[in-house]
Enzyme design. Structure first.
Site, PDB file in Angstrom:
ATOM      1  N   THR A  93       0.834  -1.214   0.000  1.00  0.00           N
ATOM      2  CA  THR A  93       0.000   0.000   0.000  1.00  0.00           C
ATOM      3  C   THR A  93       0.867   1.262   0.000  1.00  0.00           C
ATOM      4  O   THR A  93       2.002   1.233   0.496  1.00  0.00           O
ATOM      5  CB  THR A  93      -0.903   0.013   1.258  1.00  0.00           C
ATOM      6  OG1 THR A  93      -1.404   1.333   1.484  1.00  0.00           O
ATOM      7  CG2 THR A  93      -0.147  -0.395   2.515  1.00  0.00           C
ATOM      8  N   ASP A  94       0.306   2.345  -0.508  1.00  0.00           N
ATOM      9  CA  ASP A  94       1.040   3.616  -0.458  1.00  0.00           C
ATOM     10  C   ASP A  94       1.201   4.119   0.977  1.00  0.00           C
ATOM     11  O   ASP A  94       2.028   4.990   1.249  1.00  0.00           O
ATOM     12  CB  ASP A  94       0.369   4.690  -1.333  1.00  0.00           C
ATOM     13  CG  ASP A  94      -1.034   5.091  -0.882  1.00  0.00           C
ATOM     14  OD1 ASP A  94      -1.593   4.450   0.045  1.00  0.00           O
ATOM     15  OD2 ASP A  94      -1.591   6.036  -1.474  1.00  0.00           O
ATOM     16  N   GLU A  95       0.422   3.545   1.902  1.00  0.00           N
ATOM     17  CA  GLU A  95       0.488   4.025   3.290  1.00  0.00           C
ATOM     18  C   GLU A  95       1.811   3.684   3.958  1.00  0.00           C
ATOM     19  O   GLU A  95       2.142   4.245   5.003  1.00  0.00           O
ATOM     20  CB  GLU A  95      -0.702   3.486   4.098  1.00  0.00           C
ATOM     21  CG  GLU A  95      -2.009   3.926   3.468  1.00  0.00           C
ATOM     22  CD  GLU A  95      -3.237   3.764   4.336  1.00  0.00           C
ATOM     23  OE1 GLU A  95      -3.115   3.740   5.564  1.00  0.00           O
ATOM     24  OE2 GLU A  95      -4.332   3.677   3.756  1.00  0.00           O
TER      25      GLU A  95
ATOM     26  N   TYR B 136      -1.734  -0.425  11.203  1.00  0.00           N
ATOM     27  CA  TYR B 136      -2.012  -1.040   9.896  1.00  0.00           C
ATOM     28  C   TYR B 136      -0.834  -0.844   8.951  1.00  0.00           C
ATOM     29  O   TYR B 136      -0.274  -1.804   8.409  1.00  0.00           O
ATOM     30  CB  TYR B 136      -3.289  -0.456   9.273  1.00  0.00           C
ATOM     31  CG  TYR B 136      -3.340  -0.675   7.779  1.00  0.00           C
ATOM     32  CD1 TYR B 136      -3.403  -1.968   7.254  1.00  0.00           C
ATOM     33  CD2 TYR B 136      -3.284   0.391   6.884  1.00  0.00           C
ATOM     34  CE1 TYR B 136      -3.404  -2.194   5.879  1.00  0.00           C
ATOM     35  CE2 TYR B 136      -3.286   0.182   5.507  1.00  0.00           C
ATOM     36  CZ  TYR B 136      -3.346  -1.114   5.016  1.00  0.00           C
ATOM     37  OH  TYR B 136      -3.337  -1.324   3.665  1.00  0.00           O
TER      38      TYR B 136
ATOM     39  N   LYS C  53       1.888  -3.559   7.329  1.00  0.00           N
ATOM     40  CA  LYS C  53       2.080  -3.742   5.879  1.00  0.00           C
ATOM     41  C   LYS C  53       3.532  -3.445   5.481  1.00  0.00           C
ATOM     42  O   LYS C  53       4.087  -4.111   4.606  1.00  0.00           O
ATOM     43  CB  LYS C  53       1.119  -2.847   5.078  1.00  0.00           C
ATOM     44  CG  LYS C  53      -0.332  -3.261   5.136  1.00  0.00           C
ATOM     45  CD  LYS C  53      -0.586  -4.642   4.540  1.00  0.00           C
ATOM     46  CE  LYS C  53      -0.551  -4.662   3.027  1.00  0.00           C
ATOM     47  NZ  LYS C  53      -0.941  -6.001   2.483  1.00  0.00           N
TER      48      LYS C  53
HETATM   49  P1  TYD Z   1     -10.163   4.973   4.595  1.00  0.00           P
HETATM   50  O1  TYD Z   1     -11.123   4.519   3.555  1.00  0.00           O
HETATM   51  O2  TYD Z   1     -10.295   4.404   5.973  1.00  0.00           O
HETATM   52  O3  TYD Z   1      -8.702   4.723   4.010  1.00  0.00           O
HETATM   53  P2  TYD Z   1      -7.240   5.152   4.626  1.00  0.00           P
HETATM   54  O4  TYD Z   1      -7.412   5.708   5.971  1.00  0.00           O
HETATM   55  O5  TYD Z   1      -6.536   3.847   4.662  1.00  0.00           O
HETATM   56  O6  TYD Z   1      -6.685   6.126   3.639  1.00  0.00           O
HETATM   57  O7  TYD Z   1     -10.242   6.562   4.735  1.00  0.00           O
HETATM   58  C1  TYD Z   1      -9.996   7.411   3.663  1.00  0.00           C
HETATM   59  C2  TYD Z   1     -10.009   8.831   4.179  1.00  0.00           C
HETATM   60  O8  TYD Z   1     -11.327   9.137   4.665  1.00  0.00           O
HETATM   61  C3  TYD Z   1      -9.078   9.025   5.368  1.00  0.00           C
HETATM   62  O9  TYD Z   1      -8.483  10.333   5.274  1.00  0.00           O
HETATM   63  C4  TYD Z   1      -9.982   8.944   6.559  1.00  0.00           C
HETATM   64  C5  TYD Z   1     -11.298   9.518   6.038  1.00  0.00           C
HETATM   65  N1  TYD Z   1     -12.503   8.947   6.698  1.00  0.00           N
HETATM   66  C6  TYD Z   1     -13.451   9.798   7.287  1.00  0.00           C
HETATM   67  O10 TYD Z   1     -13.331  11.045   7.247  1.00  0.00           O
HETATM   68  N2  TYD Z   1     -14.540   9.240   7.893  1.00  0.00           N
HETATM   69  C7  TYD Z   1     -14.716   7.903   7.980  1.00  0.00           C
HETATM   70  O11 TYD Z   1     -15.728   7.434   8.574  1.00  0.00           O
HETATM   71  C8  TYD Z   1     -13.754   7.038   7.348  1.00  0.00           C
HETATM   72  C9  TYD Z   1     -13.910   5.544   7.393  1.00  0.00           C
HETATM   73  C10 TYD Z   1     -12.658   7.606   6.729  1.00  0.00           C
END
Ligand code: TYD
Length: 341
Positions: A124-126, A148, A152
Site C-alpha cells: 500500500t502507499d500508506e 495497519y 504492511k
Molecule cells: P479509509 O477509507 O479508511 O482509508 P485510509 O485511511 O486507509 O486512507 O479513509 C480514507 C479517508 O477518509 C481518510 O483520510 C480517513 C477519512 N474517513 C473519514 O473522514 N470518515 C470515515 O468514517 C472514514 C472511514 C474515513
C-alpha cells in the site's frame, strides 16, 4: 500459470481473481479465511468455473499453505490477504501483526520451499507515511504511522528480503486508496455512499481536508497483473491514479451523485495519528506500460450506481457484526458531532 490468490474473497482479491481468470491459460486457487470482510457473495458468478478453486483457510496456517501449494501445483502467489482498515488497527493492532506480518512470512516460506516462480506482495502507499508535499518514489524510506501501515511495511520489507537473501522472485505493488464495487462498507467511500443512500449521517474526520489518491479497483487489478507478468523481481512498483482529492470534495461528489443534502455531513473527532496526505510517483510502473484507464469521476459514478443497485449485498453486511463495530467507532463521535459544514 497456476496462481494462488490469498484473500480472494475480499474486495481487491475478488476483482483480481476474476481479472486473472479472463486469461484463458490461467488457473486460480483462492485461499481465504472468510473473516469479517471475506465474502463468497463477491465470487458467486464463479461457482462451477473449471479453472477456479476455493480453499477455506488462514495464511498463518503453515501446514495448510504448504499442502495447498503442493497439491494445487502452484507456480505463482499473489498475497492480497490482509487486515486493512486503519481504524480497526488502532483498536486491535495484534490481529494486524498476525495476519499481515506473520501470514506473509508463512507464504514466503512456502514459496521458498516450493520454488515458486513469482510472488507478488500487494502492499500500500500508506507504507511511505504522511507525505506533506511531493510524491513518494519506490526508493523512498518507509515511514508508516499506524499499526495497519506498520504491519504492511513489515510484510513489504520481509518480502523484499526474500529476494535479496534467497533469490525468491518477489515483487511488491504499493497501490493507492482503492474503491469500487464490493468494498466492505467500513471504508470511506462505501460507508459514505451507503449511509447517504439511507439518509444516515456521514462522519467526516477532523477538517476533512486530508487527501487521498483514488484508484479504481479495475485499474489496480490490471496493475497487479502486469507486475505479476512483467515486473522485475526484487522491485517495488507504485500504483496510483494521480486523482488526489480532499475528503470533503469526495463527500460532496457522493452527495451530488445521489442527490442528497450536505446537511448529512457531520464533522466528528479525528482519527488519532491521521495521515493527511499520500501521493505517489508512478513513473516506474509507466515504463512497464501501465496507466489507469478510469477517471475518478466516471469510476465514482459507476461505484455509486453499483451500491444503489446492489443494496442487498451491503444491507446484509450492515445488519450483522458491522452494527457493533459502527456503534463502537462512531456512536460517541456522532453524538458529540457538529452538523453541516
Ligand atoms: P479509509 O477509507 O479508511 O482509508 P485510509 O485511511 O486507509 O486512507 O479513509 C480514507 C479517508 O477518509 C481518510 O483520510 C480517513 C477519512 N474517513 C473519514 O473522514 N470518515 C470515515 O468514517 C472514514 C472511514 C474515513
Amino acid at each position: 500459470m497456476r496462481i494462488l490468490v490469498t484473500g480472494g474473497a475480499g474486495f481487491i482479491g475478488s476483482h483480481l481473481v476474476r481479472h486473472l481468470l479472463a486469461e484463458r491459460e490461467t488457473h486460480v486457487v483462492n485461499l481465504d479465511a472468510l473473516r469479517y470482510s471475506g465474502n463468497l457473495d463477491n465470487l458467486k458468478d464463479l461457482d462451477g468455473h473449471a479453472r477456479y478453486r476455493f480453499v477455506h483457510g488462514d495464511i498463518c496456517d503453515a501446514a495448510l499453505v504448504d499442502r495447498t501449494v503442493r497439491e494445487q501445483r502452484i507456480e505463482a502467489i499473489v498475497n492480497c490477504a490482509a487486515e486493512t482498515h486503519v481504524d480497526r488497527s488502532i483498536v486491535e493492532p495484534g490481529g494486524f501483526v498476525r495476519t499481515d506480518v506473520v501470514g506473509t512470512s508463512v507464504l514466503l516460506e512456502a514459496a521458498r520451499t516450493a520454488g515458486i516462480r513469482r510472488f507478488v506482495q500487494v502492499s500500500t502507499d500508506e507504507v511511505y507515511g504522511d507525505v506533506p508535499s511531493g510524491r513518494s518514489k519506490e526508493s523512498d524510506p518507509l515511514a508508516p504511522r499506524s499499526p495497519y501501515s506498520a504491519s504492511k511495511a513489515g510484510a513489504d520489507l520481509l518480502a523484499l528480503s526474500y529476494f535479496t537473501t534467497y533469490g525468491l522472485p518477489v515483487l511488491v505493488t504499493r497501490g493507492s486508496n482503492t474503491f469500487g464495487p464490493n468494498q466492505y462498507p467500513e471504508k470511506f467511500i462505501p460507508l459514505f455512499v451507503t449511509n447517504a443512500i439511507e439518509d444516515q449521517p456521514l462522519p467526516l474526520y477532523g477538517d476533512g481536508l486530508q487527501q487521498r489518491d483514488w484508484l479504481y479497483v479495475q485499474d489496480h487489478c490490471e496493475g497487479i497483473a502486469l507486475v505479476l507478468g512483467k515486473g522485475e523481481p526484487g522491485q517495488a512498483y507504485n500504483l496510483g491514479a494521480g486523482e488526489e482529492r480532499p475528503n470533503r470534495e469526495v463527500t460532496e461528489a457522493i452527495l451530488g451523485l445521489l442527490g442528497k443534502s450536505r446537511s448529512l455531513v457531520r464533522h466528528v473527532t479525528d482519527r488519532p495519528g491521521h495521515d493527511r496526505r499520500y501521493a505517489l510517483d508512478c513513473g516506474k510502473i509507466a515504463t512497464l506500460g501501465w496507466t489507469p484507464r478510469f477517471s475518478f469521476g466516471e469510476a465514482l459514478k459507476a461505484t455509486v450506481a453499483w451500491y444503489r443497485d446492489n443494496a442487498g449485498w451491503w444491507q446484509k453486511i450492515k445488519s450483522g457484526e458491522f452494527r457493533a463495530y459502527y456503534e463502537k467507532m462512531y456512536g460517541a463521535r456522532l453524538r458529540d458531532a457538529q452538523g453541516g459544514r
